[in-house]
Motif scaffolding. Structure first.
Motif: not given
Length: 133
Positions: A95-104
């Motif tokens: 989830f943290k990796a997906d959230q980071k990619a989404l924010y980026q």
């Protein structure tokens, strides 16, 4: 000579007979008294095992199933807690990796929109259209 030899043999046999009779434990010996009943420990054990094998013992043997069932339930509970914890960690990492990619992706999109807006405003100003901000 033969007489003395046969006499010696008779004497040896008599002595052997006397020593052999001394090894018998009889009730006449004052130091040997059997003050206890013969124990039947093995007999009790054998009958108990036979009763268990035939299923004649009532109310016994259920304890093993209780321990097995209790161990299964405890293993299921603690195993579930362990695996849930592992799953939670892996999902949080994902989830943290997906959230980071989404924010980026969001920041990149906002930046590209700002650049596109600036280019459009510049193109409109070159055409002579005045835009109020």
């Amino acid at each position: 000579m033969a007489r003395t030899q046969s006499f010696l043999w008779i004497l040896v046999l008599a002595l052997l007979q006397l020593t052999a009779s001394g090894q018998e434990y009889a009730g006449s010996d004052p130091y040997y008294e059997q003050e206890y009943d013969q124990d039947n420990l093995y007999h009790d054990y054998a009958t108990r095992q036979q009763d268990k094998a035939t299923g004649d013992v009532v109310g016994e043997g259920g304890g093993a199933w209780k321990y097995a069932a209790g161990g299964t339930v405890a293993g299921w509970f603690f195993g579930g807690a362990f695996h849930c914890r592992r799953q939670k960690k892996s999902l949080q990492t994902k989830f943290k990796a997906d959230q980071k990619a989404l924010y980026q992706q969001y920041y990149e999109d906002v930046y590209s929109l700002q650049i596109q807006n600036a280019e459009l405003i510049q193109a409109l100003e070159q055409m002579g259209v005045r835009i109020q901000k």
